[in-house]
Design a protein around this motif. Structure first.
Motif, PDB file in Angstrom:
ATOM      1  N   GLY A   1       1.817  -2.859 -14.928  1.00  0.00           N
ATOM      2  CA  GLY A   1       2.109  -3.914 -14.020  1.00  0.00           C
ATOM      3  C   GLY A   1       1.685  -5.116 -14.294  1.00  0.00           C
ATOM      4  O   GLY A   1       2.242  -6.092 -13.794  1.00  0.00           O
ATOM      5  N   ARG A   2       0.517  -5.387 -14.774  1.00  0.00           N
ATOM      6  CA  ARG A   2      -0.251  -6.480 -14.861  1.00  0.00           C
ATOM      7  C   ARG A   2       0.371  -7.316 -15.991  1.00  0.00           C
ATOM      8  O   ARG A   2       0.552  -8.480 -16.195  1.00  0.00           O
ATOM      9  CB  ARG A   2      -1.748  -6.124 -15.313  1.00  0.00           C
TER      10      ARG A   2
ATOM     11  N   GLY B   1      -2.444   1.273  -9.768  1.00  0.00           N
ATOM     12  CA  GLY B   1      -1.314   2.169 -10.639  1.00  0.00           C
ATOM     13  C   GLY B   1      -1.003   3.355  -9.895  1.00  0.00           C
ATOM     14  O   GLY B   1      -0.198   3.981 -10.160  1.00  0.00           O
ATOM     15  N   ILE B   2      -2.338   4.094  -9.381  1.00  0.00           N
ATOM     16  CA  ILE B   2      -1.971   5.351  -8.854  1.00  0.00           C
ATOM     17  C   ILE B   2      -1.305   5.355  -7.677  1.00  0.00           C
ATOM     18  O   ILE B   2      -0.115   5.975  -7.488  1.00  0.00           O
ATOM     19  CB  ILE B   2      -3.477   5.865  -8.410  1.00  0.00           C
ATOM     20  N   VAL B   3      -1.131   4.372  -6.735  1.00  0.00           N
ATOM     21  CA  VAL B   3      -0.428   3.949  -5.451  1.00  0.00           C
ATOM     22  C   VAL B   3       1.004   3.849  -5.826  1.00  0.00           C
ATOM     23  O   VAL B   3       2.084   4.252  -5.504  1.00  0.00           O
ATOM     24  CB  VAL B   3      -0.943   3.036  -4.603  1.00  0.00           C
ATOM     25  N   ALA B   4       1.118   3.008  -6.938  1.00  0.00           N
ATOM     26  CA  ALA B   4       2.427   2.558  -7.518  1.00  0.00           C
ATOM     27  C   ALA B   4       3.324   3.835  -7.912  1.00  0.00           C
ATOM     28  O   ALA B   4       4.417   4.020  -7.839  1.00  0.00           O
ATOM     29  CB  ALA B   4       2.457   1.325  -8.649  1.00  0.00           C
TER      30      ALA B   4
ATOM     31  N   VAL C   1      10.470   2.461 -14.161  1.00  0.00           N
ATOM     32  CA  VAL C   1      10.821   0.963 -13.862  1.00  0.00           C
ATOM     33  C   VAL C   1      10.115   0.676 -12.222  1.00  0.00           C
ATOM     34  O   VAL C   1       9.603  -0.489 -12.040  1.00  0.00           O
ATOM     35  CB  VAL C   1      12.363   0.531 -13.657  1.00  0.00           C
ATOM     36  N   PHE C   2      10.500   1.681 -11.356  1.00  0.00           N
ATOM     37  CA  PHE C   2      10.228   1.603  -9.998  1.00  0.00           C
ATOM     38  C   PHE C   2       8.472   1.534  -9.915  1.00  0.00           C
ATOM     39  O   PHE C   2       7.977   0.596  -9.132  1.00  0.00           O
ATOM     40  CB  PHE C   2      10.666   2.841  -9.272  1.00  0.00           C
ATOM     41  N   GLN C   3       8.020   2.352 -10.808  1.00  0.00           N
ATOM     42  CA  GLN C   3       6.525   2.296 -10.807  1.00  0.00           C
ATOM     43  C   GLN C   3       5.951   1.133 -11.266  1.00  0.00           C
ATOM     44  O   GLN C   3       5.093   0.832 -10.529  1.00  0.00           O
ATOM     45  CB  GLN C   3       6.064   3.712 -11.642  1.00  0.00           C
ATOM     46  N   ILE C   4       6.477   0.596 -12.283  1.00  0.00           N
ATOM     47  CA  ILE C   4       5.737  -0.680 -12.942  1.00  0.00           C
ATOM     48  C   ILE C   4       6.230  -1.765 -12.105  1.00  0.00           C
ATOM     49  O   ILE C   4       5.086  -2.684 -11.737  1.00  0.00           O
ATOM     50  CB  ILE C   4       6.563  -0.797 -14.110  1.00  0.00           C
ATOM     51  N   GLY C   5       7.522  -1.768 -11.220  1.00  0.00           N
ATOM     52  CA  GLY C   5       7.763  -2.839 -10.498  1.00  0.00           C
ATOM     53  C   GLY C   5       6.859  -2.768  -9.253  1.00  0.00           C
ATOM     54  O   GLY C   5       6.252  -3.744  -9.017  1.00  0.00           O
TER      55      GLY C   5
END
Length: 92
Positions: A20-21, A39-42, A67-71
């Protein structure tokens, strides 16, 4: 939750938070622990989102879920970084 589950959540959170960063331009003023937390929450929210739209149960790697998680991690990192920048401003 078992110790293995906690360790797995931390590792996945670190990976998702770091990814994500990476998709955000510039440097974000947040530390490793906040990155892992975001990251855990995402990862959890991304999985729930993927399940709600019916794409969480594909064969192999769940690319859409990833993709959802990284976004979501990128959004979370940007929000946390924005709050941290706002809190560190000095007023004259």
């Amino acid at each position: 939750m078992t110790v293995t589950g906690i360790i797995t959540a931390i590792v996945i959170g670190a990976i998702i938070g770091a990814l994500g960063r990476l998709v955000l331009p510039g440097k974000q003023p947040i530390g490793l622990l906040l990155t892992i937390g975001v990251g855990i929450v995402a990862a959890l929210l991304g999985t729930a989102l993927a399940q709600s739209v019916g794409v969480a149960t594909t064969d192999g790697i769940d690319w859409i879920e990833l993709v959802f998680q990284i976004g979501l991690a990128a959004i979370g990192v940007a929000l946390v970084a924005g709050f941290r920048r706002r809190g560190t401003r000095t007023h004259h």
